[in-house]
Design a protein around this motif. Structure first.
Motif, PDB file in Angstrom:
ATOM      1  N   HIS A 138       1.602  -8.627  -6.827  1.00  0.00           N
ATOM      2  CA  HIS A 138       0.220  -8.291  -6.478  1.00  0.00           C
ATOM      3  C   HIS A 138       0.273  -7.268  -5.340  1.00  0.00           C
ATOM      4  O   HIS A 138       0.422  -7.632  -4.174  1.00  0.00           O
ATOM      5  N   PHE A 139       0.176  -5.991  -5.700  1.00  0.00           N
ATOM      6  CA  PHE A 139       0.352  -4.934  -4.718  1.00  0.00           C
ATOM      7  C   PHE A 139      -0.960  -4.260  -4.349  1.00  0.00           C
ATOM      8  O   PHE A 139      -1.789  -3.970  -5.219  1.00  0.00           O
ATOM      9  N   HIS A 140      -1.105  -4.001  -3.056  1.00  0.00           N
ATOM     10  CA  HIS A 140      -2.208  -3.171  -2.573  1.00  0.00           C
ATOM     11  C   HIS A 140      -1.660  -1.764  -2.331  1.00  0.00           C
ATOM     12  O   HIS A 140      -0.475  -1.586  -2.068  1.00  0.00           O
ATOM     13  N   ASP A 141      -2.545  -0.784  -2.414  1.00  0.00           N
ATOM     14  CA  ASP A 141      -2.095   0.614  -2.440  1.00  0.00           C
ATOM     15  C   ASP A 141      -2.372   1.349  -1.140  1.00  0.00           C
ATOM     16  O   ASP A 141      -2.566   2.560  -1.121  1.00  0.00           O
ATOM     17  N   THR A 142      -2.354   0.627  -0.033  1.00  0.00           N
ATOM     18  CA  THR A 142      -2.693   1.196   1.272  1.00  0.00           C
ATOM     19  C   THR A 142      -1.893   2.456   1.594  1.00  0.00           C
ATOM     20  O   THR A 142      -2.431   3.445   2.093  1.00  0.00           O
ATOM     21  N   TYR A 143      -0.607   2.420   1.289  1.00  0.00           N
ATOM     22  CA  TYR A 143       0.274   3.555   1.577  1.00  0.00           C
ATOM     23  C   TYR A 143       0.727   4.263   0.302  1.00  0.00           C
ATOM     24  O   TYR A 143       1.721   4.987   0.306  1.00  0.00           O
ATOM     25  N   GLY A 144       0.008   4.048  -0.792  1.00  0.00           N
ATOM     26  CA  GLY A 144       0.321   4.745  -2.038  1.00  0.00           C
ATOM     27  C   GLY A 144       1.585   4.261  -2.729  1.00  0.00           C
ATOM     28  O   GLY A 144       2.158   4.991  -3.544  1.00  0.00           O
ATOM     29  N   GLN A 145       2.015   3.030  -2.438  1.00  0.00           N
ATOM     30  CA  GLN A 145       3.282   2.530  -2.962  1.00  0.00           C
ATOM     31  C   GLN A 145       3.125   1.531  -4.114  1.00  0.00           C
ATOM     32  O   GLN A 145       4.136   1.040  -4.638  1.00  0.00           O
ATOM     33  N   ALA A 146       1.910   1.216  -4.514  1.00  0.00           N
ATOM     34  CA  ALA A 146       1.713   0.121  -5.466  1.00  0.00           C
ATOM     35  C   ALA A 146       2.422   0.357  -6.801  1.00  0.00           C
ATOM     36  O   ALA A 146       3.067  -0.554  -7.337  1.00  0.00           O
ATOM     37  N   LEU A 147       2.316   1.545  -7.372  1.00  0.00           N
ATOM     38  CA  LEU A 147       2.967   1.804  -8.655  1.00  0.00           C
ATOM     39  C   LEU A 147       4.485   1.842  -8.512  1.00  0.00           C
ATOM     40  O   LEU A 147       5.215   1.326  -9.371  1.00  0.00           O
ATOM     41  N   ALA A 148       4.979   2.444  -7.447  1.00  0.00           N
ATOM     42  CA  ALA A 148       6.431   2.483  -7.220  1.00  0.00           C
ATOM     43  C   ALA A 148       6.975   1.068  -7.055  1.00  0.00           C
ATOM     44  O   ALA A 148       8.036   0.720  -7.601  1.00  0.00           O
ATOM     45  N   ASN A 149       6.238   0.231  -6.334  1.00  0.00           N
ATOM     46  CA  ASN A 149       6.662  -1.148  -6.145  1.00  0.00           C
ATOM     47  C   ASN A 149       6.593  -1.940  -7.445  1.00  0.00           C
ATOM     48  O   ASN A 149       7.442  -2.797  -7.719  1.00  0.00           O
ATOM     49  N   THR A 150       5.592  -1.637  -8.259  1.00  0.00           N
ATOM     50  CA  THR A 150       5.483  -2.292  -9.560  1.00  0.00           C
ATOM     51  C   THR A 150       6.674  -1.938 -10.437  1.00  0.00           C
ATOM     52  O   THR A 150       7.258  -2.808 -11.101  1.00  0.00           O
ATOM     53  N   LEU A 151       7.040  -0.676 -10.474  1.00  0.00           N
ATOM     54  CA  LEU A 151       8.185  -0.257 -11.277  1.00  0.00           C
ATOM     55  C   LEU A 151       9.459  -0.955 -10.804  1.00  0.00           C
ATOM     56  O   LEU A 151      10.283  -1.398 -11.622  1.00  0.00           O
ATOM     57  N   ALA A 152       9.613  -1.103  -9.494  1.00  0.00           N
ATOM     58  CA  ALA A 152      10.776  -1.817  -8.964  1.00  0.00           C
ATOM     59  C   ALA A 152      10.772  -3.271  -9.423  1.00  0.00           C
ATOM     60  O   ALA A 152      11.824  -3.825  -9.779  1.00  0.00           O
ATOM     61  N   ALA A 153       9.590  -3.893  -9.426  1.00  0.00           N
ATOM     62  CA  ALA A 153       9.479  -5.284  -9.861  1.00  0.00           C
ATOM     63  C   ALA A 153       9.807  -5.426 -11.341  1.00  0.00           C
ATOM     64  O   ALA A 153      10.480  -6.376 -11.764  1.00  0.00           O
ATOM     65  N   LEU A 154       9.353  -4.471 -12.160  1.00  0.00           N
ATOM     66  CA  LEU A 154       9.663  -4.502 -13.591  1.00  0.00           C
ATOM     67  C   LEU A 154      11.162  -4.363 -13.818  1.00  0.00           C
ATOM     68  O   LEU A 154      11.742  -5.048 -14.665  1.00  0.00           O
TER      69      LEU A 154
END
Length: 312
Positions: free
Chosen positions: A213-229
């Motif tokens: 469950h990522f928030h995008d405060t620093y624009g990292q949500a998609l990058a973090n999601t890809l890492a989780a996948l």
């Protein structure tokens, strides 16, 4: 153009949180008819797990005071899941009285946020959740646990991975079926996410029981999601249009936008079952109800601008 990458899942379950987490921070009360229409439109777009509301005391989250009324008018279908957040045993009783079959409890990895969000220490909050989870499981309910502040806390700073793992394990030991890792203020980066998931797996919490469950405060949500996948997680929380925040953490900006997530997953050839055009139309519609443009980059890119506000 679809261009798959090695090491990623064939499909991802999107756990839509817009109606609950997305709307809870709105100061103007959204009419229950609009909330119900929002859920119906999300389901029409192909989302099958939609967290609809919370049985928290109306004093704390006035936006969700209409939980019973909303659930009463939502269409029930075997293929639709409507989890709700419950803070305590009283909230669980209300949920059970309204035919809820899936619930979530909301814990914190840090003491400061636990006190601000639940007015309890971490130990006290877990003790409060224990009878809730036990009773819910006895009633045959599916139970999710959220653990917030998994990467950083606005008052305590960086949160050690070992601290998150300790709290996460205690929550799962209560009998929860799934654990959602919340980067509540959006400070996480892919390396940290990868290390955290690895530590949880080492502690016995497999990726089949994890969500992110990522928030995008620093624009990292998609990058973090890809890492989780890449680490093996296949359930991702997102909020239609990127709406939402946290009423108890002012630095928590919007959630990962469901449209932005679907665009990335579609491009990777990962199945979600979501119709992006239908979803985008839904978020444009809700943006109109809220009186401001959607923060989702994909919604902005796919939507014509018809006036200075960018709303239809």
């Amino acid at each position: 153009m679809r261009a798959p990458l090695d090491g990623l899942p064939e499909s991802v379950t999107i756990y839509e949180v817009g109606p609950r987490d997305g709307l809870q921070n709105e100061k103007a009360i959204v009419p229950v008819a609009d909330k119900a229409e929002f859920v119906v439109r999300l389901a029409r777009a192909g989302l099958r797990t939609i967290e609809t509301t919370s049985f928290v005391h109306p004093k704390w989250v006035p936006q969700l005071a209409d939980a019973e009324e909303l659930l009463d008018v939502l269409p029930r279908r075997p293929d639709l899941r409507y989890p709700v957040l419950v803070p305590n045993e009283r909230g669980l009783s209300r949920a059970l009285d309204n035919g809820v079959t899936e619930i979530a409890v909301f814990g914190s990895a840090t003491e400061t946020f636990a006190r601000r969000n639940l007015n309890r220490t971490v130990d006290e909050s877990i003790a409060m959740f224990a009878p809730v989870v036990e009773r819910a499981r006895a009633e045959g309910l599916w139970v999710r646990a959220y653990v917030s502040m998994v990467c950083g806390d606005p008052w305590e700073g960086d949160v050690p991975i070992a601290q998150v793992v300790s709290v996460a394990k205690r929550l799962m030991d209560l009998g929860c079926s799934q654990l959602s890792l919340g980067d509540t203020i959006g400070v996480g980066t892919p390396g940290h996410v990868t290390a955290l998931i690895g530590a949880l797996v080492d502690a016995g919490i497999g990726t089949d029981r994890l969500a992110v469950h990522f928030h995008d405060t620093y624009g990292q949500a998609l990058a973090n999601t890809l890492a989780a996948l890449r680490a093996g997680v296949t359930t991702v929380d997102a909020s239609a249009g990127g709406i939402g925040g946290c009423p108890y953490a002012e630095s928590a900006t919007g959630n990962l936008a469901t449209e932005d997530l679907v665009w990335m997953l579609d491009g990777l050839g990962i199945a979600t079952g979501v119709d992006l055009a239908e979803l985008t139309a839904t978020s444009r519609w809700m943006a109109g109800r809220l009186g401001r443009p959607s923060p989702s980059r994909v919604v902005q890119a796919l939507s014509p601008v018809t006036g200075p506000s960018g709303l239809d």
